[in-house]
Design a protein around this motif. Structure first.
Motif, mmCIF file in Angstrom:
data_model
loop_
_atom_site.group_PDB
_atom_site.id
_atom_site.type_symbol
_atom_site.label_atom_id
_atom_site.label_comp_id
_atom_site.label_asym_id
_atom_site.label_seq_id
_atom_site.Cartn_x
_atom_site.Cartn_y
_atom_site.Cartn_z
ATOM 1 N N SER A 76 52.403 37.407 38.453
ATOM 2 C CA SER A 76 51.177 37.548 37.592
ATOM 3 C C SER A 76 51.338 38.261 36.259
ATOM 4 O O SER A 76 50.918 37.994 35.308
ATOM 5 N N VAL A 86 46.356 33.546 34.078
ATOM 6 C CA VAL A 86 46.263 34.072 35.557
ATOM 7 C C VAL A 86 44.744 34.444 35.766
ATOM 8 O O VAL A 86 44.284 35.210 35.207
ATOM 9 N N TYR A 90 43.486 36.260 41.466
ATOM 10 C CA TYR A 90 44.593 36.032 41.870
ATOM 11 C C TYR A 90 45.448 37.403 41.628
ATOM 12 O O TYR A 90 46.102 37.946 42.321
ATOM 13 N N TYR A 91 45.215 37.897 40.509
ATOM 14 C CA TYR A 91 45.988 39.120 39.946
ATOM 15 C C TYR A 91 45.460 40.243 40.853
ATOM 16 O O TYR A 91 46.406 41.163 41.466
ATOM 17 N N SER A 94 46.728 40.030 44.452
ATOM 18 C CA SER A 94 48.070 40.323 44.411
ATOM 19 C C SER A 94 48.378 41.774 44.736
ATOM 20 O O SER A 94 49.114 42.368 45.208
#
Length: 152
Positions: A76, A86, A90-91, A94
């Protein structure tokens, strides 16, 4: 004497201009060896311990979860650096899962009926595995990026 200093500086400048940022074979090998040593030693420790099978499964799953999480974080971060979109979700996930895997290991080891030296062994082999996985992922991305740049 002054001429020698000037030549050294110009040679260093020339070397700096030639530097591509490509990881050396030694560094790539060292990263792979470190991740393998960390993972294998962690798993050997699980194999040899007197834990119930469900406890061994818990610690093994945390190792896999942590490895996947740190690779996702590195991916990412690198994608953002290279201008690849991104999503914030999602970042964030993570980072959350990376922190969660470390926290779950700490909680598990804190409450485990293990010698302090065994707890330290699991903590250090887990840490080695995660750090080395980030290095392997970074090396892979660096090499792919430079290969794509060279082929243009």
């Amino acid at each position: 004497m002054e001429n020698s200093v000037f030549n050294d500086k110009s040679e260093n400048k020339k070397k700096a201009q030639e530097f591509t940022g490509r990881p050396t074979a030694a560094f790539v090998s060292a990263a792979w060896i470190a991740v393998l040593i960390g993972m294998v030693s962690y798993c050997i420790g699980l194999w040899n311990t007197n834990m119930l099978l469900n406890e061994k499964g818990y610690y093994f799953t945390i190792l896999l979860f942590g490895l996947f999480s740190v690779v996702s974080v590195q991916k990412s971060v690198r994608d953002r650096q290279e201008g690849i979109q991104v999503t914030e979700m999602y970042y964030g996930i993570s980072w959350f899962t990376t922190i969660a895997s470390v926290t779950l290991l700490i909680i598990g080891l804190w409450n485990a009926d293990l010698a302090l030296s065994e707890k330290g062994f699991y903590a250090m082999s887990f840490t080695l595995s995660l750090f080395a996985a980030v290095a392997v992922q970074k090396n892979t991305r660096d090499i792919q990026f430079l290969d794509a740049k060279e082929s243009e």
